[in-house]
Write an enzyme that holds these catalytic residues in place. Sequence first.
Site, short mmCIF file in Angstrom:
data_model
loop_
_atom_site.label_atom_id
_atom_site.label_comp_id
_atom_site.label_asym_id
_atom_site.label_seq_id
_atom_site.Cartn_x
_atom_site.Cartn_y
_atom_site.Cartn_z
N ASP A 37 25.48 54.10 46.06
CA ASP A 37 26.97 54.19 45.93
C ASP A 37 27.82 54.72 46.93
O ASP A 37 27.35 55.77 47.52
CB ASP A 37 27.23 55.46 44.56
CG ASP A 37 28.69 54.90 43.94
OD1 ASP A 37 29.72 54.97 44.62
OD2 ASP A 37 28.36 54.87 42.53
N SER A 72 27.45 50.48 51.81
CA SER A 72 28.28 49.56 51.02
C SER A 72 27.64 48.06 50.88
O SER A 72 27.13 47.74 51.88
CB SER A 72 29.57 49.35 51.42
OG SER A 72 30.56 48.48 50.59
N SER A 151 30.85 39.84 33.64
CA SER A 151 31.86 40.56 32.79
C SER A 151 32.38 39.50 31.68
O SER A 151 32.37 38.20 32.21
CB SER A 151 33.04 40.78 33.51
OG SER A 151 34.19 41.21 32.84
N TYR A 164 39.10 39.50 39.77
CA TYR A 164 37.83 39.90 39.26
C TYR A 164 37.10 39.07 38.21
O TYR A 164 35.76 39.12 38.62
CB TYR A 164 38.26 41.18 38.42
CG TYR A 164 37.33 41.77 37.63
CD1 TYR A 164 36.60 42.94 38.36
CD2 TYR A 164 37.30 41.75 36.42
CE1 TYR A 164 35.50 43.48 37.66
CE2 TYR A 164 36.19 42.32 35.67
CZ TYR A 164 35.31 43.09 36.20
OH TYR A 164 34.22 43.95 35.56
N LYS A 168 33.32 37.73 39.13
CA LYS A 168 32.11 37.95 37.96
C LYS A 168 31.77 36.53 37.56
O LYS A 168 30.46 36.64 37.31
CB LYS A 168 32.86 38.72 36.99
CG LYS A 168 33.26 40.41 37.16
CD LYS A 168 31.63 41.00 37.64
CE LYS A 168 31.87 42.45 37.48
NZ LYS A 168 30.71 43.19 38.21
N SER A 198 34.82 53.10 30.43
CA SER A 198 34.77 53.58 31.87
C SER A 198 36.08 53.77 32.44
O SER A 198 37.01 53.84 31.80
CB SER A 198 33.78 52.59 32.79
OG SER A 198 34.62 51.37 32.84
N ARG A 199 35.94 53.92 33.76
CA ARG A 199 37.41 54.05 34.62
C ARG A 199 38.30 52.75 34.25
O ARG A 199 39.31 52.75 34.13
CB ARG A 199 37.13 54.38 35.96
CG ARG A 199 36.64 55.85 36.32
CD ARG A 199 36.64 56.02 37.68
NE ARG A 199 35.62 55.02 38.42
CZ ARG A 199 35.44 55.07 39.51
NH1 ARG A 199 35.93 55.66 40.58
NH2 ARG A 199 34.60 54.36 40.25
#
Length: 309
Positions: A37, A72, A151, A164, A168, A198-199
């Site tokens: 992470d 990263s 997703s 996004y 995905k 989650s966030r």
Amino acid sequence: MIDFTDQVVVVTGAGRGLGRLYAIELARRGASVVVNDLGGSMHGDGADAHVADLVADEIAAAGGVAVASHDSVDSPAGGEAIVAAAVERFGRLDAVVSNAGIFNSIAFEEMSADDWRRMLRVHLDGGFYLSQPAYRVMKKQGYGRFVFISSSGGMFGQPLEAHYAAAKAGLVGLSNVIAIEGAPLGVRSNTVLPFGFSRMVTDTVGDPKAIEEAGFLRAIRPELVVPIVVYLASRDCDVTHRNYSACAGRFARVFVGLGQGWLPESGADPAAEDIAAHLAQVSATDPFTVPDSIFEEVFGACDRLGIAM
């Protein structure tokens, strides 16, 4: 019991949320885990090495084995470094849970090229930068498992998330090809479409308190996603080239099906007017097949035309 003794697993985005839960459960089952992470914000800003360190320490305190990685995924060098951390520390790499990502909401007409590229760089490019060096290690071993976190936003669409969703959905295509090329090598690849608190959820919903009172947040507890990710990363999993949704404790296959469609008579050249006239058949979803590759679609059409392949 599904066991990971003597196996090594990389989990990216493992410092918080779902990624942290994947890493902890894999370690509890005996895996040596690379907790990767960068420690940035949900929008992709900044970095904090302590985010990965804390999870690695948490695993060690519980009697497990883990090493923190702060690279990263958004560059080839980063992907190589994450894989190297596994091989150099533990001598092999058995599974990759490609979970790292960022998230923000932008209307399509307002999205800049930088917004677009930044999202794809982390999710889609990052998936490639990590999986390619991992695949090479797995090929030499004759064994490996990939779990790409995709997703439903990509498969079914989500407003304000063109970047996004595209990233995905792209991971599904990447996983499909790894599954096909990896099959004779003992490498399996699947995706999971998770829905867990989650966030991302708190950033998306208008009134978190209202949905919490309605019981929605309890229904999408992130712990409910973990079982299918762990299974797909395990020796016990022999399925490949598939996508699975995990939502509120319900696990289900998500697939792209091919309808039977409409086929003109042999030798006829269809026109746009023919499409309009037969649109119901062209658009019908039943009956359908799920081709294992592009070739199956082509061969199926040729077979109906009486063309030998």
